[in-house]
Design an enzyme around this catalytic site. Structure first.
Site, PDB file in Angstrom:
ATOM      1  N   GLU A 195       0.837  -1.200   0.000  1.00 36.58           N
ATOM      2  CA  GLU A 195       0.000   0.000   0.000  1.00 36.58           C
ATOM      3  C   GLU A 195       0.867   1.243   0.000  1.00 36.58           C
ATOM      4  O   GLU A 195       1.934   1.252   0.598  1.00 36.58           O
ATOM      5  CB  GLU A 195      -0.873   0.024   1.263  1.00 36.58           C
ATOM      6  CG  GLU A 195      -2.074  -0.876   1.213  1.00 36.58           C
ATOM      7  CD  GLU A 195      -2.981  -0.612   0.033  1.00 36.58           C
ATOM      8  OE1 GLU A 195      -2.817   0.448  -0.632  1.00 36.58           O
ATOM      9  OE2 GLU A 195      -3.824  -1.460  -0.245  1.00 36.58           O
ATOM     10  N   LYS A 254       8.268  -1.051  -1.755  1.00 35.02           N
ATOM     11  CA  LYS A 254       7.573  -0.367  -0.670  1.00 35.02           C
ATOM     12  C   LYS A 254       8.581   0.274   0.294  1.00 35.02           C
ATOM     13  O   LYS A 254       8.463   1.439   0.663  1.00 35.02           O
ATOM     14  CB  LYS A 254       6.679  -1.366   0.071  1.00 35.02           C
ATOM     15  CG  LYS A 254       6.126  -0.889   1.365  1.00 35.02           C
ATOM     16  CD  LYS A 254       5.134   0.238   1.187  1.00 35.02           C
ATOM     17  CE  LYS A 254       4.802   0.885   2.503  1.00 35.02           C
ATOM     18  NZ  LYS A 254       3.714   1.796   2.473  1.00 35.02           N
ATOM     19  N   CYS A 310       5.610   4.640  10.017  1.00 33.52           N
ATOM     20  CA  CYS A 310       6.148   4.003   8.802  1.00 33.52           C
ATOM     21  C   CYS A 310       7.608   4.322   8.486  1.00 33.52           C
ATOM     22  O   CYS A 310       8.424   3.411   8.329  1.00 33.52           O
ATOM     23  CB  CYS A 310       5.290   4.381   7.605  1.00 33.52           C
ATOM     24  SG  CYS A 310       3.575   3.957   7.852  1.00 33.52           S
TER      25      CYS A 310
HETATM   26  C1  UGA Z   1       3.877   7.515   4.534  1.00 40.11           C
HETATM   27  C2  UGA Z   1       4.021   7.604   3.001  1.00 40.11           C
HETATM   28  O1  UGA Z   1       3.883   8.962   2.589  1.00 40.11           O
HETATM   29  C3  UGA Z   1       2.966   6.738   2.308  1.00 40.11           C
HETATM   30  O2  UGA Z   1       3.169   6.756   0.897  1.00 40.11           O
HETATM   31  C4  UGA Z   1       3.079   5.295   2.832  1.00 40.11           C
HETATM   32  O3  UGA Z   1       2.093   4.460   2.238  1.00 40.11           O
HETATM   33  C5  UGA Z   1       2.883   5.310   4.343  1.00 40.11           C
HETATM   34  O4  UGA Z   1       3.908   6.140   4.940  1.00 40.11           O
HETATM   35  C6  UGA Z   1       3.007   3.891   4.855  1.00 40.11           C
HETATM   36  O5  UGA Z   1       4.052   3.272   4.661  1.00 40.11           O
HETATM   37  O6  UGA Z   1       2.036   3.371   5.391  1.00 40.11           O
HETATM   38  P1  UGA Z   1       2.337   8.710   6.362  1.00 40.11           P
HETATM   39  O7  UGA Z   1       3.380   8.218   7.321  1.00 40.11           O
HETATM   40  O8  UGA Z   1       0.912   8.436   6.637  1.00 40.11           O
HETATM   41  O9  UGA Z   1       2.632   8.089   4.888  1.00 40.11           O
HETATM   42  O10 UGA Z   1       2.458  10.294   6.248  1.00 40.11           O
HETATM   43  P2  UGA Z   1       3.359  11.331   5.422  1.00 40.11           P
HETATM   44  O11 UGA Z   1       2.477  12.334   4.826  1.00 40.11           O
HETATM   45  O12 UGA Z   1       4.319  10.656   4.517  1.00 40.11           O
HETATM   46  O13 UGA Z   1       4.167  12.072   6.590  1.00 40.11           O
HETATM   47  C7  UGA Z   1       5.131  11.384   7.394  1.00 40.11           C
HETATM   48  C8  UGA Z   1       5.867  12.360   8.284  1.00 40.11           C
HETATM   49  O14 UGA Z   1       6.730  13.195   7.504  1.00 40.11           O
HETATM   50  C9  UGA Z   1       4.959  13.317   9.069  1.00 40.11           C
HETATM   51  O15 UGA Z   1       5.447  13.426  10.388  1.00 40.11           O
HETATM   52  C10 UGA Z   1       5.101  14.636   8.327  1.00 40.11           C
HETATM   53  O16 UGA Z   1       4.898  15.752   9.171  1.00 40.11           O
HETATM   54  C11 UGA Z   1       6.547  14.558   7.854  1.00 40.11           C
HETATM   55  N1  UGA Z   1       6.811  15.391   6.655  1.00 40.11           N
HETATM   56  C12 UGA Z   1       6.183  15.121   5.479  1.00 40.11           C
HETATM   57  C13 UGA Z   1       7.737  16.412   6.728  1.00 40.11           C
HETATM   58  O17 UGA Z   1       8.350  16.660   7.805  1.00 40.11           O
HETATM   59  N2  UGA Z   1       7.998  17.155   5.607  1.00 40.11           N
HETATM   60  C14 UGA Z   1       7.386  16.919   4.419  1.00 40.11           C
HETATM   61  O18 UGA Z   1       7.686  17.640   3.427  1.00 40.11           O
HETATM   62  C15 UGA Z   1       6.450  15.874   4.353  1.00 40.11           C
END
Ligand code: UGA
Length: 565
Positions: A195, A254, A310
């Site tokens: 996913e 993944k 993740c």
């Molecule tokens: C992440 C991946 O984006 C998904 O594609 C993947 O399916 C998922 O893990 C998983 O393996 O289940 P998620 O952890 O839900 O999704 O959220 P993200 O939007 O990726 O954010 C992760 C972290 O990175 C958050 O703490 C967010 O604040 C941080 N982040 C994100 C940043 O610090 N800077 C950014 O530019 C983007």
């Protein structure tokens, strides 16, 4: 009617894993002729999946679960007009939707459901090992091992197993070995179908995926199994987006996708440290480089780094894989992404202590936000915990915590990991949390922590609440064509009723209207001088806050008083 060549019963084995149920619900929604069963050993979670109080909060998930689990009455609804229809002023047409039979079930009865299944999706948690060989890095495969043994014993021969959980490369071999050990004469196919959902946009990601990866063995039965799975997706996903690969490539893809996303965050965060000492602004740098289409603008938001269940675990798994293959330099390369992530939150906490004259004794610090990102109530791997750990060393009078969506119980259970600390308190009212505070720390990028601009009036984005079925009209994706319909509450079939003593119904809502922006003027009035806010997520406009007498310090920007020329 039956979907040709697609097996009829699908079973999802889930647990604390977040993605299993959204995937099961969308597959059920889009394939009304399939029977989809979600199995979880946890009776409490199953009880909530079978009620109005779903255990996870995801936009639109409640409507989809309701439709697939409870069904709907035959009705006709107004279709949302296409942009062309709107331009030419066409009258909106009515579309009739036939009654829908329920086809999504939640149960703890695993062996019976497994025995009936043609396809079994393994969606259990695969956390990082905390003890033993590979502790802190390697993937804990306990839950996978348990469910595969259960499948081996109960499944009918010929069943297809689908790895949805994020697993190390070559897990399909391990799964096959367990199956061969417990059912030597039975034949099963093992597929990998990772996913790529993000929390907060899981339903949107499922309905409109960039790609669907299906990994199989390079054999005729392997390819046939992959085709059966692809058939389920083609009811709503364009074939061009479904990519068939070898099972090892799919498993590794993944891990690599998450590692590359996390690497971008660490890369820009490493630059934020340089910006603070040079006078460059990391957000201007990110914007400048993101305009290059080869680089792109996403995942370049500097701040406190990544939390969530993740990224850390998947990079750990990749590091462990590389090192166990003797590729130590490769392992060290990816491990550096984690080290920069840790550095960022340490730098932030140290900056807070230093600006407060090197001591927190008798001081109150308030953390706004505990979720690992906005629009989720998920507290796992929250950045806040690491920051609190450093702050506690300085013995503050109080560390106050407020989050608009995380429950007090969920925050407290994370805080329990830090031991017993009288100075930690969780609030449901942000103004109480910020009363007489020495410094405020923004930990999560919630939209309602931003100052309200005039453009926001009447257009506030509502954070998701896990317990909200009060709206009379909900927008749902119907299972025909790719159009949105409006279904009103009475067009659904009734939800399972709650018992009189339902604990979730008794749950009291926080004393803060989560549709509103924070009133920073009100907060400022009750702050102690010099009214410091440390913005770890760049949600505040420092110039506007200055007008309220609040001094904002942010990561990736030069310190106050720094002269450029
Ligand atoms: C992440 C991946 O984006 C998904 O594609 C993947 O399916 C998922 O893990 C998983 O393996 O289940 P998620 O952890 O839900 O999704 O959220 P993200 O939007 O990726 O954010 C992760 C972290 O990175 C958050 O703490 C967010 O604040 C941080 N982040 C994100 C940043 O610090 N800077 C950014 O530019 C983007």
């Amino acid at each position: 009617m039956k979907v040709p060549n697609a097996p009829n019963n699908k079973v999802f084995l889930t647990g604390r894993h977040f993605q299993g149920v959204p995937t099961a619900a969308v597959i059920a929604l889009k394939n009304p002729f399939l029977r989809v069963t979600v199995i979880d050993r946890d009776e409490f979670r199953i009880r909530r999946w079978n009620s109005a109080h779903l255990p996870i909060s995801e936009p639109e998930l409640d409507n989809i679960v309701r439709l697939a689990r409870d069904g709907s009455k035959a009705c006709s609804v107004g279709a949302v007009k296409s942009s062309l229809a709107q331009r030419i002023g066409a009258r909106s047409s009515k579309i009739s939707i036939p009654a829908r039979e329920p086809n999504l079930t939640f149960t703890t009865a695993s062996s019976k459901s497994i025995a009936e299944a043609d396809m079994i999706f393994i969606c259990v948690n695969t956390p990082t090992k905390t003890t033993g060989v590979g502790a802190g890095c390697a993937t804990d495969m306990t839950a996978v091992e348990i469910v595969v043994k259960e499948i081996a014993v109960n499944a009918k021969t010929g069943a297809i197993l689908v790895e949805k959980s994020t697993v190390p490369c070559r897990t399909a071999k391990l799964v096959q070995d367990i199956l061969d050990t417990y059912r030597p004469r039975a034949r099963f196919q093992v597929l990998s179908n990772p996913e790529f959902l993000s929390e907060g946009t899981a339903v949107e990601n499922l309905l409109r995926p960039d790609r669907v990866i299906i990994g199989s063995s390079n054999t005729v039965p392997g390819r046939r199994a992959a085709a059966a799975l692809a058939k389920i997706y083609t009811t709503w996903v364009d074939r061009s987006k479904i990519l068939g690969t070898h099972v090892w490539s799919s498993e590794l893809s993944k891990l690599v996708a998450n590692a590359m996303l996390a690497q971008r965050i660490s890369s820009i965060n490493s630059i934020s440290a340089i910006c603070e000492s040079t006078g460059a602004d990391v957000h201007e740098v990110a914007k400048s480089i993101g305009l290059d289409p080869r680089i792109g603008s996403q995942f370049l938001k500097a701040g406190l780094g990544f939390g969530g269940s993740c990224f850390r675990k998947d990079i750990g798994s990749l590091v462990y894989l590389a090192r166990s293959l003797g590729l130590h330099e490769v392992g060290d390369y990816w491990n550096q992404v984690l080290l920069i992530n840790d550095l960022q939150r340490n730098r932030f906490a140290r900056k807070v202590i230093s600006r407060l004259n090197g001591t927190l004794i008798r001081k109150k610090i308030t953390l706004l936000g505990f979720a690992f990102k906005k629009n989720t109530g998920d507290t796992r791997e929250s950045v806040a915990i690491d920051i609190i750990k450093v702050l506690l060393e300085e013995r503050p009078a109080e560390i106050a915590i407020f989050d608009p969506c995380c429950s007090v119980a969920a925050i407290n259970s994370e805080l329990d990991r830090l031991g017993n600390h009288d100075s930690l308190s969780v609030y449901t009212d942000p103004y109480q949390a910020c009363l007489d505070v020495d410094a405020i720390l923004i930990i999560t990028d919630w939209d309602n922590f931003r100052m309200e601009s005039t453009a926001d009036h009447g257009n506030t984005k509502r954070p998701q609440s896990s317990i909200d079925l009060t709206s009379s009209t909900s927008t749902i994706m119907a299972d025909r064509a790719d159009r949105f319909f409006n279904l009103s509450n009475d067009q659904y079939l009734p939800e399972p009723p709650c018992p009189l003593d339902c604990p979730e119904c008794a749950h009291s809502f926080p004393g803060f209207n989560i549709e509103e922006h924070l009133e920073w003027a009100r907060i400022s009035y009750h702050m102690k001088k010099p009214k410091l806010v440390f913005d770890g997520r760049s949600v505040l406009d420092a110039v506007e806050m200055e007008k309220l007498g609040i001094r904002v310090e942010a990561l990736g920007k030069a310190e106050r008083g720094f002269t450029l020329f």
